[in-house]
Design an enzyme around this catalytic site. Structure first.
Site, short mmCIF file in Angstrom:
data_model
loop_
_atom_site.label_atom_id
_atom_site.label_comp_id
_atom_site.label_asym_id
_atom_site.label_seq_id
_atom_site.Cartn_x
_atom_site.Cartn_y
_atom_site.Cartn_z
CG HIS A 35 -1.77 1.19 1.38
ND1 HIS A 35 -3.13 1.19 1.11
CD2 HIS A 35 -1.49 2.45 1.79
CE1 HIS A 35 -3.62 2.39 1.34
NE2 HIS A 35 -2.65 3.18 1.75
CD GLU A 36 1.53 3.48 3.73
OE1 GLU A 36 1.72 4.56 3.12
OE2 GLU A 36 0.51 3.27 4.40
CG HIS A 39 0.50 6.40 -0.54
ND1 HIS A 39 -0.52 7.09 -1.18
CD2 HIS A 39 -0.07 5.77 0.52
CE1 HIS A 39 -1.65 6.88 -0.53
NE2 HIS A 39 -1.41 6.09 0.50
CG HIS A 42 0.63 9.09 -6.81
ND1 HIS A 42 -0.56 9.37 -6.18
CD2 HIS A 42 0.55 9.69 -8.02
CE1 HIS A 42 -1.31 10.11 -6.96
NE2 HIS A 42 -0.66 10.32 -8.09
CD GLU A 64 -5.16 6.46 0.86
OE1 GLU A 64 -4.54 5.41 0.61
OE2 GLU A 64 -4.76 7.28 1.70
CE1 TYR A 181 -9.37 5.29 5.08
CE2 TYR A 181 -10.97 6.86 5.91
CZ TYR A 181 -9.72 6.26 5.98
OH TYR A 181 -8.83 6.66 6.94
#
Length: 250
Positions: A35-36, A39, A42, A64, A181
């Site tokens: 997940h991180e 980011h 990105h 997200e 979310y």
């Protein structure tokens, strides 16, 4: 060509090594790292020269997408076999264990989705239309709204709202933005579906789809409206179909 990559870091609170045993991450921790890393991609791959519009500086309900997109690879056999191996034998995850993981992923998914929709709905109503003179006690109002999204009746003293930190934790936090979310799940599932649809017969990912995703989503940052970026990648507006399918509801 004059492009200088950015520096980014992932700082995580993960299971540490114990004695002579190396750090053995849970599946949930591995999912968090993926997940991180989304980011981080990105941030690192942006081509936007204006800092305030570069990388993860995008609308709140779009930020997200790249992170939740990466979580999908923690559920795919082809991806798991590249890193999720026994630290002593190097064996991949047994098929039965993966099957159990996949079944757990969608366990009560519809109930969880309704819970999130309830939270998002009460958040929006409190910030857009709630009036104490008309709607009465705020806890009772919230209980009624949330009760419409639960399979079992809520108790009369249900006060979840008093602990709903997302609404009150920051003046510029999730207030009126909790819906992001679930909306980000819609976007990320639909984006991942593009890779599923374009994969080869043997499951080989499409390089062209990956390049298009990088250029349309990761490189563009907040240089244009988020919907334009998504449509540049998918060729249309988002669809709910992929999210419902991934969560076992379609």
């Amino acid at each position: 060509g004059g492009f200088t990559p950015h520096l980014g870091l992932i700082c995580g609170n993960l299971t540490p090594p114990v004695g002579d045993t190396p750090a053995l991450l849970t599946h949930d921790e591995a999912e968090t790292l993926f997940h991180e890393f989304g980011h981080l991609l990105h941030h690192a791959l942006t081509r936007v020269p204006v800092r305030s519009l570069a990388g993860t500086n995008v609308p709140w309900d779009f930020v997200e997408l790249p992170s939740q997109f990466m979580e999908n690879y923690c559920w795919e056999r082809e991806a798991l076999d590249r890193f999720a191996r026994h630290f002593q034998s190097n064996d991949p995850i047994p098929p039965e264990l993966l099957s159990r993981l996949l079944r757990a992923r969608t366990y009560r998914a519809a109930t969880a989705q309704m819970r999130q929709l309830g939270f998002a709905t009460v958040d929006l109503l409190l910030h857009t239309s709630y009036d104490a003179a008309r709607d009465g006690d705020v806890l009772a109002f919230a209980r009624q709204v949330l009760g419409e999204h639960t399979p079992a009746p809520l108790p009369d003293d249900y006060g979840m709202l008093a602990g709903f930190n997302h609404l009150f934790g920051s003046a510029v936090g999730y207030a009126a933005g909790y819906y992001s979310y679930k909306w980000a799940e819609v976007l990320s599932a639909d984006a991942y579906a593009a890779f599923e649809e374009s994969a080869g017969k043997d499951g080989t990912p499409s390089v062209e789809t990956g390049r298009k995703y990088r250029e349309a989503i990761l490189e563009a940052g907040g240089s244009r409206p988020a919907m334009e970026s998504f449509k540049a990648f998918r060729g249309r507006e988002p669809s709910l179909d992929a999210l419902l399918r991934h969560q076992g509801m379609a």
